[in-house]
Design an enzyme around this catalytic site. Structure first.
Site, PDB file in Angstrom:
ATOM      1  N   HIS A 352       0.850  -1.196   0.000  1.00  0.00           N
ATOM      2  CA  HIS A 352       0.000   0.000   0.000  1.00  0.00           C
ATOM      3  C   HIS A 352       0.889   1.251   0.000  1.00  0.00           C
ATOM      4  CE1 HIS A 352      -3.843   2.010   0.349  1.00  0.00           C
ATOM      5  NE2 HIS A 352      -3.149   2.937   0.993  1.00  0.00           N
ATOM      6  N   ALA A 353       0.643   2.138  -0.975  1.00  0.00           N
ATOM      7  CA  ALA A 353       1.543   3.274  -1.192  1.00  0.00           C
ATOM      8  C   ALA A 353       1.621   4.186   0.027  1.00  0.00           C
ATOM      9  CB  ALA A 353       1.058   4.076  -2.394  1.00  0.00           C
ATOM     10  N   HIS A 382       0.145  11.893  -5.838  1.00  0.00           N
ATOM     11  CA  HIS A 382      -0.415  11.917  -4.483  1.00  0.00           C
ATOM     12  C   HIS A 382       0.710  11.747  -3.449  1.00  0.00           C
ATOM     13  CE1 HIS A 382      -3.458  10.901  -1.319  1.00  0.00           C
ATOM     14  NE2 HIS A 382      -2.453  10.165  -0.859  1.00  0.00           N
ATOM     15  N   GLU A 383       1.516  10.726  -3.649  1.00  0.00           N
ATOM     16  CA  GLU A 383       2.585  10.436  -2.678  1.00  0.00           C
ATOM     17  C   GLU A 383       3.628  11.550  -2.660  1.00  0.00           C
ATOM     18  OE1 GLU A 383       2.143   8.279  -0.535  1.00  0.00           O
ATOM     19  OE2 GLU A 383       0.472   7.287  -1.523  1.00  0.00           O
ATOM     20  N   HIS A 386       2.740  14.384  -0.521  1.00  0.00           N
ATOM     21  CA  HIS A 386       3.083  14.207   0.904  1.00  0.00           C
ATOM     22  C   HIS A 386       4.536  14.622   1.150  1.00  0.00           C
ATOM     23  CE1 HIS A 386      -0.575  12.273   2.177  1.00  0.00           C
ATOM     24  NE2 HIS A 386      -0.430  11.203   1.419  1.00  0.00           N
ATOM     25  N   GLU A 410      -3.591  14.827   2.347  1.00  0.00           N
ATOM     26  CA  GLU A 410      -4.079  13.926   1.296  1.00  0.00           C
ATOM     27  C   GLU A 410      -4.453  14.681   0.017  1.00  0.00           C
ATOM     28  OE1 GLU A 410      -3.553  10.940   1.703  1.00  0.00           O
ATOM     29  OE2 GLU A 410      -3.198  11.002   3.866  1.00  0.00           O
ATOM     30  N   HIS A 510      -6.545   0.416   5.561  1.00  0.00           N
ATOM     31  CA  HIS A 510      -6.544   1.399   6.654  1.00  0.00           C
ATOM     32  C   HIS A 510      -7.167   0.878   7.944  1.00  0.00           C
ATOM     33  CE1 HIS A 510      -5.994   3.379   2.832  1.00  0.00           C
ATOM     34  NE2 HIS A 510      -5.482   4.422   3.447  1.00  0.00           N
ATOM     35  N   TYR A 520      -9.618  11.305   3.728  1.00  0.00           N
ATOM     36  CA  TYR A 520      -9.722  11.152   2.263  1.00  0.00           C
ATOM     37  C   TYR A 520     -11.020  11.744   1.731  1.00  0.00           C
ATOM     38  CZ  TYR A 520      -5.875   7.939   3.128  1.00  0.00           C
ATOM     39  OH  TYR A 520      -4.690   7.384   3.543  1.00  0.00           O
TER      40      TYR A 520
HETATM   41  O1  X8Z Z   1      -4.291   5.323   0.984  1.00  0.00           O
HETATM   42  C1  X8Z Z   1      -4.274   6.122   0.058  1.00  0.00           C
HETATM   43  C2  X8Z Z   1      -2.955   6.637  -0.490  1.00  0.00           C
HETATM   44  C3  X8Z Z   1      -1.917   6.733   0.527  1.00  0.00           C
HETATM   45  S1  X8Z Z   1      -2.265   7.929   1.769  1.00  0.00           S
HETATM   46  C4  X8Z Z   1      -2.467   5.718  -1.571  1.00  0.00           C
HETATM   47  N1  X8Z Z   1      -5.419   6.510  -0.515  1.00  0.00           N
HETATM   48  C5  X8Z Z   1      -6.706   6.008  -0.078  1.00  0.00           C
HETATM   49  C6  X8Z Z   1      -6.850   4.526  -0.414  1.00  0.00           C
HETATM   50  O2  X8Z Z   1      -6.040   3.989  -1.158  1.00  0.00           O
HETATM   51  O3  X8Z Z   1      -7.813   3.921   0.061  1.00  0.00           O
HETATM   52  C7  X8Z Z   1      -5.541   7.464  -1.608  1.00  0.00           C
HETATM   53  C8  X8Z Z   1      -6.978   7.434  -1.982  1.00  0.00           C
HETATM   54  C9  X8Z Z   1      -7.704   6.825  -0.834  1.00  0.00           C
HETATM   55 ZN    ZN Z   2      -1.957   9.842   1.086  1.00  0.00          ZN
END
Ligand code: X8Z
Ligand code: ZN
Length: 611
Positions: A352-353, A382-383, A386, A410, A510, A520
């Site tokens: 997960h990024a 996105h990354e 950050h 975010e 998450h 988000y």
């Molecule tokens: O978790 C993320 C990023 C890292 S903060 C990749 N996002 C959420 C997800 O993947 O569920 C970005 C969009 C929503």
């Molecule tokens: Zn993020």
């Protein structure tokens, strides 16, 4: 994702606390403590910062290694570091209660409050419970990272999330999609018992810090009363709901055409495995099933990246160049040496990024298993958002090193990615000519499938967790309540019967990683406000979906000014610096998609809208 900046990780060290508490009272004295003073409070904050900085750096390193190399040993090391920082923070937060009621200068008061709120998972002060909590928390994230399922039995080939997601994106065979969906959701039931215990322990920690429960603590981080924050979220959701429902109705009708009305009832809930994404959170992968017939922009970024043989590293370089074009300094050499861009073939990693600032200064990194496609091209921005944010506020005191609120962090990179327009792609040499206005609807549809589709998902994860933390949802109803919320907000349903031996929330990163999620939802609203303001600053007057601030130093300067504030001031002030607005305002996203909404409303005539 997780930003191992100050806000998102746990800490502890008893000795240092004792020293600090002693600072506030005369050595060896049995007399009643003298009244605390402002100078003492200031000295307390300074020493806490010093101590926490060291612990955070240590924890970040341990977590970095654990997420890049998942083994029992790295898990133990990461848990150990997290335990230390949790204990230290909790002890500091409690010792700070001594200054309650004292009239403090703005900065000292704000820093003390941020210190209290700095852990996503506060631990109870009992050392054994602290240890148990951090072990559970690290093991859940690792289990998610290692997750695989075995459709051909335990001897067969394992499928991980990257592979399953690839299939969900491209397959249009309902049986195949179902197999991937069911397979991935089979990795989480073993997490359930541990998650229940995690809720118990972290709630206990939140209560010790004076919050009603962990959800209330999370909601206290927005410069307003927690109830007011919940009301803000509800206000925004009601504003964007008609746009979401219009998109949902059109997508449902298109899927009914593709898969038949038995599978996709014309006025009911959409089965969650048909939307091109494991959690049905973004629907851009099914664009071709729902695209406006005459609106195609005539290019496909995924195809372009592949045909031009743009590799993972080059995708990141292109992202970096965008930020540099706004006037930001290039990323440090160490970023390129230390980041993870490609999924390693020989070991388990948390794919997960995420973006990291290991030393709160310039040791910036991303960790991402990049796939060559347009979705990951956006995620790279996105990354990087950050990382550039982290560097923009690195001169501030540690407790101010965060974004104005977590939604800002975010939103930053996503706002920049809204400038990936056809014109910008032409400048990159990716397309020969910019499509004419007839391609607009397609462009808007593609982006709506990403952003508008996401809105209810961005909301519901914490709606679920808030109820779990408050006890409104009993442990025996975890899965049932999860699906009630998914039906209510997203209008999607489980593709097969679910029971309480499942733990579907655990199949979303998450939840096992304990990263709050409302950020988000906020980000999806905010990024359109940012984009609107940046375009205004750049003097662009045309439609916002065609506007790119690439190369615009004035827009970049405005952005940097807001970023450099970190979380030193209440977030409405930071928002005002960039946008001139003090409130979260959904009109930016609504106006952006207005032409698409008009088209959707025409398509939906005679159809039921809603679920
Ligand atoms: O978790 C993320 C990023 C890292 S903060 C990749 N996002 C959420 C997800 O993947 O569920 C970005 C969009 C929503
Ligand atoms: Zn993020």
């Amino acid at each position: 994702m997780r930003i191992p900046s100050f806000r998102s990780r746990a800490i502890s060290h008893l000795l240092s606390i004792l020293v600090l508490v002693q600072l506030a009272q005369p050595q060896g004295s049995k007399r009643p403590q003298p009244k605390p003073t402002v100078d003492e409070a200031r000295a307390f904050v300074d020493s806490a910062e010093k101590r926490l900085r060291n612990l955070w750096i240590k924890t970040s390193r341990a977590s970095w290694v654990q997420s890049n190399f998942i083994t029992d040993d790295t898990e133990a090391l990461a848990a150990d570091a997290q335990k230390e920082i949790t204990a230290a923070t909790v002890d500091f937060a409690k010792a700070a209660a001594r200054f309650n009621g004292l009239k403090l200068p703005y900065d000292v008061e704000r820093q003390l409050n941020l210190l209290k709120l700095s852990l996503s998972l506060p631990g109870p002060s009992h050392p054994a419970e602290q240890e148990e909590m951090t072990q559970i928390s690290v093991s859940l994230e690792s289990d998610y990272g290692k997750g695989k399922f075995f459709p051909d039995g335990p001897e067969g080939k394992g499928i991980d999330l990257t592979q399953a997601s690839r299939t969900l994106a491209v397959s249009r065979n309902a049986d195949t999609l179902l197999m991937m969906w069911k397979g991935w959701h089979s990795i989480s039931p073993p997490m359930r018992k541990r998650y229940e215990r995690l809720v118990e322990l972290s709630n206990k920690g939140a209560k010790e810090l004076g919050y009603r429960d962990l959800g209330a603590m999370w909601r206290s981080n927005y410069d307003m009363a927690p109830e007011q924050f919940s009301a803000e979220i509800e206000r925004l959701w009601q504003q964007v709901r008609p746009l979401y429902e219009a998109l949902h109705a059109h997508v449902r009708a298109s899927l009914a055409k593709r898969y038949g009305e038995t599978l996709v009832p014309k006025d009911g809930l959409i089965p969650a495995h048909l939307l091109g994404n494991m959690w049905a959170q973004q629907w851009n992968n099914i664009y071709e099933l729902v695209a406006p017939p005459q609106g195609d922009p005539g290019y496909d970024l995924t195809e372009i990246l592949k045909s031009k043989k743009v590799d993972e590293l080059e995708m990141v370089r292109i992202g970096e160049r965008f930020f540099v074009s706004l006037g930001f300094d290039p990323l440090p050499e160490t970023f390129w040496k230390r980041s993870l861009f490609k999924k390693p073939a020989d070991r388990d990693v948390v794919c997960h990024a995420s973006a990291w600032s290991i030393d709160f200064h310039n040791d910036l990194r991303i960790k991402m298993c990049i796939e060559i496609n347009d979705e990951d091209f956006s995620t790279i921005h996105h990354e990087l958002g950050h990382n550039f944010y982290q560097r923009a506020y690195n001169q501030l005191s540690l407790l101010y090193q965060g974004s104005a609120n977590d939604g800002f962090h975010e939103a930053l990179g996503d706002a920049v990615a809204l400038s990936i327009t056809p014109e910008y792609l032409q400048q990159l040499g990716f397309i020969q000519k910019v499509p004419d206005a007839s391609g607009d609807l397609g462009l808007l549809m593609k982006l709506a499938l990403d952003k508008v589709a996401f809105l209810p998902f961005g909301l519901l994860i914490d709606q679920w967790r808030w109820k779990v933390f408050s006890g409104e949802v009993a442990t025996a109803d975890y899965n049932k309540s999860w699906w009630q919320l998914r039906e209510k907000y997203q209008g999607v349903k489980a593709p097969v019967t679910r029971t309480e031996s499942d733990f579907d929330p655990g199949a979303k990163y998450h939840v096992p990683a304990s990263v709050p999620y409302t950020r988000y939802f906020l980000s999806t609203i905010l990024q359109f406000q940012f984009h609107r303001a940046l375009c205004r600053e750049a003097g662009i007057s045309g439609p916002l979906h065609l506007a790119s601030v690439y190369n615009d130093k004035k827009a970049g300067e405005k952005l940097r000014k807001m970023m450099a504030m970190g979380q030193s001031r209440p977030w409405p002030e930071a928002l005002e610096v960039l946008t001139g607005e003090k409130k979260l305002d959904a009109t930016a996203i609504i106006d952006y998609f207005a032409p698409l909404k008009k088209w959707l409303d025409e398509q939906n005539k005679g159809r039921k809208v809603g679920y």
